[in-house]
Design an enzyme around this catalytic site. Structure first.
Site, mmCIF file in Angstrom:
data_model
loop_
_atom_site.group_PDB
_atom_site.id
_atom_site.type_symbol
_atom_site.label_atom_id
_atom_site.label_comp_id
_atom_site.label_asym_id
_atom_site.label_seq_id
_atom_site.Cartn_x
_atom_site.Cartn_y
_atom_site.Cartn_z
ATOM 1 N N CYS A 11 40.422 -63.766 -36.083
ATOM 2 C CA CYS A 11 41.539 -63.935 -37.011
ATOM 3 C C CYS A 11 42.862 -64.175 -36.290
ATOM 4 O O CYS A 11 43.810 -64.672 -36.904
ATOM 5 C CB CYS A 11 41.696 -62.692 -37.884
ATOM 6 S SG CYS A 11 40.234 -62.250 -38.849
ATOM 7 N N ALA A 19 45.897 -65.643 -34.242
ATOM 8 C CA ALA A 19 46.388 -67.011 -34.109
ATOM 9 C C ALA A 19 47.905 -67.001 -34.023
ATOM 10 O O ALA A 19 48.555 -66.018 -34.394
ATOM 11 C CB ALA A 19 45.954 -67.859 -35.310
ATOM 12 N N TYR A 71 50.595 -77.006 -36.486
ATOM 13 C CA TYR A 71 49.658 -75.902 -36.716
ATOM 14 C C TYR A 71 48.291 -76.447 -37.126
ATOM 15 O O TYR A 71 47.256 -76.039 -36.584
ATOM 16 C CB TYR A 71 50.218 -74.980 -37.797
ATOM 17 C CG TYR A 71 49.262 -73.914 -38.262
ATOM 18 C CD1 TYR A 71 48.981 -72.814 -37.455
ATOM 19 C CD2 TYR A 71 48.657 -73.983 -39.509
ATOM 20 C CE1 TYR A 71 48.118 -71.823 -37.889
ATOM 21 C CE2 TYR A 71 47.793 -72.993 -39.952
ATOM 22 C CZ TYR A 71 47.520 -71.913 -39.143
ATOM 23 O OH TYR A 71 46.656 -70.948 -39.564
#
Length: 314
Positions: A70, A72, A142
């Site tokens: 998870c 990031a 992103y």
């Protein structure tokens, strides 16, 4: 044992809580950037530092059979990095692939990666939906970094035999949600009139509970191996309808002024907020048919149930 990265974040924390609720798991391993308070007798904490290409994961991966990744560098509205794409790549691509290679070398069997719908793109035409196997078309740094991480993970899977599962969620909301979703809920709770009473778009969202439920299934389901899945609550709504149903969940009826979407978009463009108007007025729909078909998965919570849980956190 299962290792969760980003375990103090919005999604990671919920994953840890769900895993701890499973009686068959004696303990859960979590990776954190720095030392903090003890979480639980059943949580094995590893301080790994930042997610980088040089991070040593050997201690955290010992005895681990699966990883839920998870952690990031998350999307932000106004990025202050001198080179945002490089900053995203350093963490989301190089940091992720370094972890994946070490995980494969240590014998991890399955690697579940939380990606983003931004890999597909930023918007859909109303009535059309992104599909899990569409050609990626990210439009921001992103999204590009998440796409490149996905591509690298698939190569690691081919080279090592470690199974990789990729999940691309749209906007995630739920208990403890932050950012713009929380701001909207606070405005509704205070009775602030909003000029969003006639937006005729369609948006897919996913409650935190539904996302975590799919994650749990992807940890074990044989058909999930080396697949990419989209996820949502299974119901697409307009911004206007979403706000009305938020108001019901909060017990404060939404006060919505019916201004044309074109006027809102023009005003936003004038003040340099065209991206905000796009999210409020544009459509972004995802098709979860593949997720349903391959895994037999159905979102356990309805949109209204998810909104009710999110409202409990205010």
């Amino acid at each position: 044992m299962i290792l969760i990265t980003g375990s103090t974040g919005f999604v990671g924390r919920a994953v840890v809580e769900r895993l701890l609720a499973k009686d068959e798991l004696q303990c859960v391993a979590v990776a954190v950037r720095r030392a903090g308070p003890k979480l639980s007798e059943r949580v094995v904490k590893h301080v790994t530092g930042d997610l980088e290409s040089s991070t040593d994961w050997s201690a955290a991966l010992k005895g681990v059979s699966a990883v839920v990744h998870c952690a990031a560098r998350v999307h932000v509205m106004e990025d202050t990095a001198a080179n945002p794409l490089e900053a995203f790549r350093n963490v989301n691509v190089q940091g992720t692939l370094n972890l994946a290679r070490q995980a494969a070398a240590s014998g991890v069997q399955r690697f579940v990666f939380i990606s983003s719908i931004k890999v597909n793109g930023e918007a859909t035409q109303r009535g059309q939906s992104f599909m899990a196997d569409d050609t990626p078309a990210p439009l921001d740094d992103y999204g590009v970094s998440k796409m490149e991480a996905e591509q690298g993970l698939r190569k690691v899977a081919l080279q090592t035999g470690m199974e990789v599962v990729i999940i691309r969620p749209p906007l995630v909301y739920g208990l403890g949600v932050k950012a713009n979703f929380a701001v909207m809920m606070h405005w509704l709770q205070r009775g602030v009139p909003l000029p969003l009473g006639s937006i005729n778009n369609r948006r897919s969202l996913v409650s935190l509970d539904n996302l975590v439920d799919l994650l749990m299934m992807c940890l074990k389901h044989p058909a999930a191996a080396n697949q990419t899945f989209l996820v949502s609550d299974g119901e697409d709504v307009s911004t206007t309808e979403l706000l009305r149903r938020m108001g019901i969940a909060l017990g404060h009826p939404a006060r919505l002024v019916p201004l044309p979407a074109s006027l809102l978009e023009l005003a936003a463009a004038i003040v340099g907020k065209a991206d905000v108007a796009q999210r409020l007025c544009g459509s972004l729909q995802v098709d979860i048919e593949k997720t349903r078909r391959l895994l037999g998965w159905t979102p356990p919570l309805t949109l209204d149930q998810g909104l009710k849980k999110a409202a409990e956190g205010l």
